[in-house]
Every structure is written in structure tokens, then in C-alpha cells.
Design an enzyme around this catalytic site. Sequence first.
Site, PDB file in Angstrom:
ATOM      1  N   ASP A 104      48.216  37.491  45.221  1.00  0.00           N
ATOM      2  CA  ASP A 104      48.455  37.393  43.778  1.00  0.00           C
ATOM      3  C   ASP A 104      49.168  36.125  43.318  1.00  0.00           C
ATOM      4  OD1 ASP A 104      48.002  38.494  41.237  1.00  0.00           O
ATOM      5  OD2 ASP A 104      49.982  39.403  41.171  1.00  0.00           O
ATOM      6  N   LYS A 130      54.811  39.471  37.329  1.00  0.00           N
ATOM      7  CA  LYS A 130      54.341  38.522  36.329  1.00  0.00           C
ATOM      8  C   LYS A 130      55.472  37.963  35.452  1.00  0.00           C
ATOM      9  CE  LYS A 130      50.205  38.295  37.716  1.00  0.00           C
ATOM     10  NZ  LYS A 130      49.756  39.452  38.411  1.00  0.00           N
ATOM     11  N   CYS A 170      38.820  39.944  39.103  1.00  0.00           N
ATOM     12  CA  CYS A 170      37.663  39.060  39.309  1.00  0.00           C
ATOM     13  C   CYS A 170      37.444  38.755  40.778  1.00  0.00           C
ATOM     14  CB  CYS A 170      37.842  37.759  38.538  1.00  0.00           C
ATOM     15  SG  CYS A 170      37.658  37.995  36.779  1.00  0.00           S
ATOM     16  N   GLY A 171      37.993  39.592  41.640  1.00  0.00           N
ATOM     17  CA  GLY A 171      37.691  39.414  43.061  1.00  0.00           C
ATOM     18  C   GLY A 171      38.768  38.703  43.858  1.00  0.00           C
ATOM     19  N   LYS A 172      39.967  38.596  43.312  1.00  0.00           N
ATOM     20  CA  LYS A 172      41.023  37.863  44.039  1.00  0.00           C
ATOM     21  C   LYS A 172      41.432  38.625  45.301  1.00  0.00           C
ATOM     22  CE  LYS A 172      44.608  36.652  41.580  1.00  0.00           C
ATOM     23  NZ  LYS A 172      45.869  37.286  41.934  1.00  0.00           N
TER      24      LYS A 172
HETATM   25  C1  SPV Z   1      46.997  41.057  37.284  1.00  0.00           C
HETATM   26  O1  SPV Z   1      46.637  41.688  36.286  1.00  0.00           O
HETATM   27  O2  SPV Z   1      46.753  39.865  37.440  1.00  0.00           O
HETATM   28  C2  SPV Z   1      47.718  41.753  38.342  1.00  0.00           C
HETATM   29  C3  SPV Z   1      48.270  43.050  38.039  1.00  0.00           C
HETATM   30  O3  SPV Z   1      47.918  41.215  39.385  1.00  0.00           O
HETATM   31  S1  SPV Z   1      49.640  42.902  37.027  1.00  0.00           S
HETATM   32  O4  SPV Z   1      50.802  43.242  37.800  1.00  0.00           O
HETATM   33  O5  SPV Z   1      49.443  43.848  35.959  1.00  0.00           O
HETATM   34  O6  SPV Z   1      49.749  41.565  36.527  1.00  0.00           O
HETATM   35 MN    MN Z   2      47.569  39.082  39.205  1.00  0.00          MN
END
Ligand code: SPV
Ligand code: MN
Length: 624
Positions: A290, A229, A273-275
Site C-alpha cells: 500500500d 492514509k 485496481c490490482g495493487k
Molecule cells: C485504499 O483505498 O487505497 C486503501 C484502503 O488502501 S484505505 O485504508 O481505505 O485507504
Molecule cells: Mn491504498
Amino acid sequence: MISGPLSKVLDKPSRDKLEVLGNQNVIDQLDVFVKLCKPAKVTVLDESPEDVTYIRELSLKKGEEIALKMEGHTIHFDGYYDLARDKGSTKVLTPPGMSLSKEINTIAREEGLKEILGLMDSAMKGKEMLVKFYSLGPTNSRFSLCAMQVTDSCYVAHSEDLLYRQGYEQFKRLKGDKDFFTFLHSAGELDEKNVTKNYGNRRIYIDVTDGKVYSINNQYAGNSVGLKKLALRLAIYKANHEDWLSEHMLLMGVHPPGKKRITYFAGAYPSACGKTSTAMIPGQSIVGDDIAYLKKDDEGYCRGVNIEQGIFGIIQDVNLIDDPLIYKSLTTPRELIFSNVLISDDVPYWLGMGRSDIPDKGLNFSGEWCKGKKDKDGNEIPFAHGNARYTMRLSELENVDPRYNDPQGVIVEGIFYGGRDSDTNVPIAEALSWEHGVYVGATLESETTTATIGKTGIRKQDPMANIDFVVVPLATYLTNHLKFGKKLGHKPRIYATNYFLRYEGSYTNTKLDKKIWVLWAEGRVKGEYDAIKTPIGMIPQYKDLKQLFKTVFNRDYREEEYIQQFSIRMTKYLEKIARMEELYKYEPNMPKEFWEILKQQKRELQELKVRTGLDTLPPISFIN
Ligand code: SPV
Ligand code: MN
């Protein structure tokens, strides 16, 4: 030239790897980081199997991961207060003159740098600094972006070896150029259980203008793993200053039954949410679950790549019935990291796994756990956490799409936007145009879950499921989407999905029904179904869904179910529109298309309400 503090902590193999890489920018950055973090040793890793093995073994040796009974399986625990993305401690460093939407935390760049560099000072004293090179997206592709991870956490480096493509060779192709992202991470001081001690000083600071992220005093992957992220934020900044999209999206191949074709879809869903389960629908193929980059190709198609090569998935509710493919992968030997599940006799247990023999004690995210254990506020600690996860390579899955590594990307013909919504949106509706689709994405909402820290069950706006990551003004981001679509000769169709609609408290559909909505969308893209026009978009006809349910599940889909699911809840949609007006009225420079569509939808729904005197209208009322 390697000199300065860096040269004192490098052994010969590491020095050689840096020299062969031939990038002075890399060396200069590392020199600064070494001076700052003061590690005892710096290990530079390339993409050789020996270096990948080195990390895996070091993680076990240091106890950041523990081996489980099944071959290749390990467990890692994040700290009790470090089990999800921490939005409050994540901030964008803004230079003078830069302002972002109010949803994004910011801090003046100079002040933020001072704070984070202060926290990083001596953070790696006595520790080993690991330096890894990766490619975001397939290598040798116009999508590839180089990323350097510097961390003192073997768990972070190991996770990245599973989740991302190795990029030492890709870095060489930069020929010394500075066009790469950098992630500096330290788990900070660890306690005897290898858990971050000073989580109160957790900070994740995004230096968008310099292409760097600093992250400290955390281990949870959403905070620590740079390429996930943190890189998504840097890529959004880059994409919005260029002409492409960096999205919080799955990519999947949809395979209609009895037909030979594969149609690729992208899909944005807020966390939990179901991704992943959409990307993993049985009978379909997964490209990614993702993050995707989307670019226009020379023929005017929208091309997409998965920037990852693995899954960091929520493990809760993965069981033989709901997620058979993942369940199988989690219960057979392969390289796999579990996090924050219960361990008893070296076997992992998680919530909703469908077993009735969950042990009464073991090791979990709270340390030694036994049934009835309470936290300091007196709340009972469940045996596993709701945001417990698994990390593995996509290649471990039998449904991986053969083109998941294709440097050209796949042609994206449809896009899903899906939130967790108990009372408004129908299960699936097709946007009336690209512009309407951007509106659909911009008005995505979701009821909160355990994937971020904070209360659950609260409705939050989450444009394009990307609100946490949009490090440019929202209006700029949406305008970029509109511009992107305008340039495409072949625009993907856009769909709003909702797997969480309830009627009198119960879900109106089963978890498996999303397969039908996805196949219907695929048929629409290929011109196979007519649809019913409503103010909120095109909805399916009963007969097409009935036939799909019969063919796919051999189930009789009743008309009452259809009416319950696809009635247009006008009052609820109008309430949603009011929330959107509230959100976007503070956003300067919003694209005019957004307000035009919002106003038109509002007008049509209000008129219908007045004309019928009803709150909700069944699909049949929209058939002329
Ligand atoms: C999300 O929360 O959208 C994820 C996990 O894919 S994280 O790495 O925590 O963002
Ligand atoms: Mn994510």
C-alpha cells in the site's frame, strides 16, 4: 513532568511507561488531549507482548470485534454509512497563504481547528483512551518516522498492531525530540451494535503544519487508522519539503522463471485496481501492498521501504483461483480481522469467494441480514460489502520477501503506474525516460470503485494514485518527482499498466496475465527484450510475450490477442490528453517537462491519425 489533567487518569504502569519514554512533547500533547476528550482512564501501551495482547482482548471484551470459529479470526463491523474513505469530510487545515490543488478539500486552519476541537470536546467521556507508539517504516532506519496514536477504539489499536511496527523503543531514540506524527481519533458515541452513531459529524482534519490529524465519528480504517492514509498525507507534506517521495505504492520482488535474480519494483494503483494482487502474483515476493517511502542512497540508487508490516486488503474476489495465497491465509488459523463480510455460524463469507453455499441469513454490515433485505432507498443489500476487508500481518504469508523489514530498504529498479481503464491504455508500456514516466504517473486515471464513497464506474484523474493524499500543490508534488529522478544515478524504469482493457465489453486478458506484463518489465530492466517505440511509450514485441506465456502458463498466446491488446488507440489517447489539459491548465507552476511531453505526444498522435486516417493502429505499424 506529568502533572495536570493527565496525571489524574493514569495508573502506575502507564505513568511509568511515559516516564521511561522521556519525551515531554508526548506528555504535553496527551495532557491537552485529556483535557479536551475527558476520558475516564488513559492506558499507555508499550511494545511488550502483554500490551499487544491487552488490546486484542479488550477489543473482544468491548464487542468491537467478535471471535469467529477459526482460531485467531475476528470480525469487526463499521457502520452502514462508514464503509469507505470519506473524501468529503476529510480536509486539510490551511494556514493563511497556503493553497492546494482543487482536488483537495481544505478549510482555514483556525476555523477547522475550532470545529474539530469542538467535536472532540468530551468525546471520550466514560471511555478509555489508548496511547500507542509505532514506527512508520522499519525501525532503526533512516526511513523510520515515529507516530503516536491516541484513540478510544480498540479495533483501531488492534489493526495498527497488525499493520505497523511497534515503535515504543523507536520513540525513545528521539531523545525527547518533537519529530513525530500524532493521530487523535475517537469513534464517537457508539450504538448498541458498537457502531458510530453520529456519522453525519464524521470529520478527518489534517493539520499538516503541526504534524497532527484529528479524526472523529468514524471507524472504517481508511478514516480512522492514523498510520494509514492520514500518515500518508503528513508524510507527503514532509517528503515534499525535504527530498524524498512518500507514495501510495506496493513494493515487490520480481523473480523471473529459471533465473536466480530478484528485481524490486514499486507500483502505484488507485484503490481496487490490482495493487494488492500485483504484489501477490504467484512466484513473486511481497515487500508491501500500500504505502512506500523512496529515498536516494549514497550510490545513487532508489531505495524503498514498506511503511507497514501488514495488509488491509479488499476481500472481494479473493478465491482459490485468482488469489490462492491470500485465500489460503484467510481460511487457516492466524490472527486476522475481517471487516464487513457476512457472518453465519461464526464463519465469514465474502463476495467472489468462489463458494456456492452462501447462507441466506447472518450478520453483515447492515446488522441482521437475510436474502432480499432492502436499504431505505429500496435497493437490495448484498450479503457482504464490496469494500469488505481483511487485516493481517505480512509475516503470515509464505511469499513475504525476506527483506521486507530491511532498514536499508530494497533497490527499486522499476515502477508501475496502473489504473482501471476499459478503453485506452495498453496492458503495459515502458516510459521513454524518467520525465516521461512522471508524465505517465501524472496522467493516471481510474474508473471509480467501492473503495471510496460515491458512484462507481466514473473515470477520475488520479495522479500517481495519490490524488486523495497530495497535501501540497500538484505542481510541487510532480516537480519533486522530477527532481528526485534527476538526482538518481540509477533511475528506475517506469511502466504504465492496465489490467482492465476491454474489447466489445469483455476483458482482453485474464486476471493472471498481469504476471506476464510484470515479468516482461523485469526482463526490460535487465536488458533482455527489445521493444517497439510508439508515441505513448515502448511496447512489447509479440515474440517475447508469446514465449513468456508459453514458459509461465504453457499457454499459446495468439497474435490476435496481442493485436487487440497492444494496438494504439490514437483517438482514445487524444481524448485522454484533452482531459489532462483540462485538469492541469488550472495548476500553476507546472513543470515545463510535463507540457513538453504532453504536446509532443499529442502532435505525434494527431499526425499519425491524419496520415493513416485510422483511430487505432496495430503494433506492426510502429516497426520500421
Ligand atoms: C485504499 O483505498 O487505497 C486503501 C484502503 O488502501 S484505505 O485504508 O481505505 O485507504
Ligand atoms: Mn491504498
